[in-house]
Design an enzyme around this catalytic site. Structure first.
Site, PDB file in Angstrom:
ATOM      1  CG  ASN A  83      -2.304   0.566   0.899  1.00 52.25           C
ATOM      2  OD1 ASN A  83      -2.383   1.617   0.263  1.00 52.25           O
ATOM      3  ND2 ASN A  83      -3.363  -0.078   1.353  1.00 52.25           N
ATOM      4  CG  HIS A 113      24.212   4.409   9.938  1.00 50.77           C
ATOM      5  ND1 HIS A 113      24.959   4.837   8.873  1.00 50.77           N
ATOM      6  CD2 HIS A 113      22.905   4.542   9.564  1.00 50.77           C
ATOM      7  CE1 HIS A 113      24.164   5.231   7.899  1.00 50.77           C
ATOM      8  NE2 HIS A 113      22.912   5.057   8.295  1.00 50.77           N
ATOM      9  N   GLY A 140      -0.116  -1.403   9.146  1.00 48.53           N
ATOM     10  CA  GLY A 140       0.330  -0.050   8.829  1.00 48.53           C
ATOM     11  C   GLY A 140       1.298   0.527   9.836  1.00 48.53           C
ATOM     12  NE  ARG A 181      -5.357 -14.306  18.750  1.00 47.90           N
ATOM     13  CZ  ARG A 181      -5.871 -14.998  17.736  1.00 47.90           C
ATOM     14  NH1 ARG A 181      -5.566 -16.272  17.556  1.00 47.90           N
ATOM     15  NH2 ARG A 181      -6.720 -14.434  16.892  1.00 47.90           N
TER      16      ARG A 181
END
Length: 203
Positions: A83, A113, A140, A181
């Protein structure tokens, strides 16, 4: 080894030497073109994302805008969907399995780094590969850090920061991301929390 060979061997390297800077610029040109194609240019978008990625299966779709370092170090299997605002820093190899979905703002980082400021200020950086199994859904605003392996049939909850490997069939969430879970056969009949499907063709 030159700096490109060091990078691909997951050794400390300097990102501005041995043609690496020029390679990233060429990648940015392709990504810029991709991100600025009109929505109806579906065939051109499909061809260009396959040019950007190193290896692709069938049914690949990446929503614009998308960002990456090289693109050529990304391998995605069949039925990959990312997305909006996906970022993949592919200074090392990123391997994505089949039937994988990224929600908006997912970031996959192979780049890093050194922790000590003197070492970091030397200009050396590194890339450690990331692998994502089959049938994975990444929620998201999640971040997957260098060296992580995500197993098959995994769900990563929104907003997670994945710093360690996640085993098969797990639901994992949080910062740092932890297994809460495992997915069971009982989960099959639900589409969201305790809401059951009212149709039969989902099986």
């Amino acid at each position: 080894m030159n700096q490109r060979e060091r990078m691909l061997s997951e050794l400390p390297y300097k990102a501005w030497e041995d043609g690496l800077e020029e390679e990233r610029k060429e990648s940015r040109k392709r990504v810029h073109r991709y991100n600025n194609l009109p929505p109806e240019a579906e065939k051109e978008k499909d061809a260009l994302i396959r040019e950007i990625f190193g290896k692709t299966g069938e049914n690949i779709f990446v929503e614009a805008p998308f960002r990456c370092d090289y693109g050529t170090h990304i391998e995605a299997g069949n039925n990959f969907y990312a997305n909006f605002n996906c970022v993949i820093l592919d200074v090392a190899k990123v391997t994505i399995g089949e039937n994988v979905m990224f929600a908006p703002n997912v970031a996959v980082y192979t780049a890093g780094h050194p922790v000590h400021p003197d070492s970091r200020n030397s200009g050396y950086e590194y890339g450690i590969g990331v692998t994502i199994g089959d049938n994975v859904w990444v929620g998201g605003n999640s971040v997957i850090n260098p060296g992580v392996h995500i197993g098959n049939n995994v769900v990563i909850g929104s907003g997670s920061v994945v710093t360690k490997d996640i085993p098969d069939n797990a639901i994992a969430v949080g910062n740092p991301c932890r297994v809460i879970r495992y997915i069971t056969e009982e989960d099959r009949k639900y589409y969201f929390k305790d809401r059951e499907f009212d149709v039969d063709d989902y099986r």
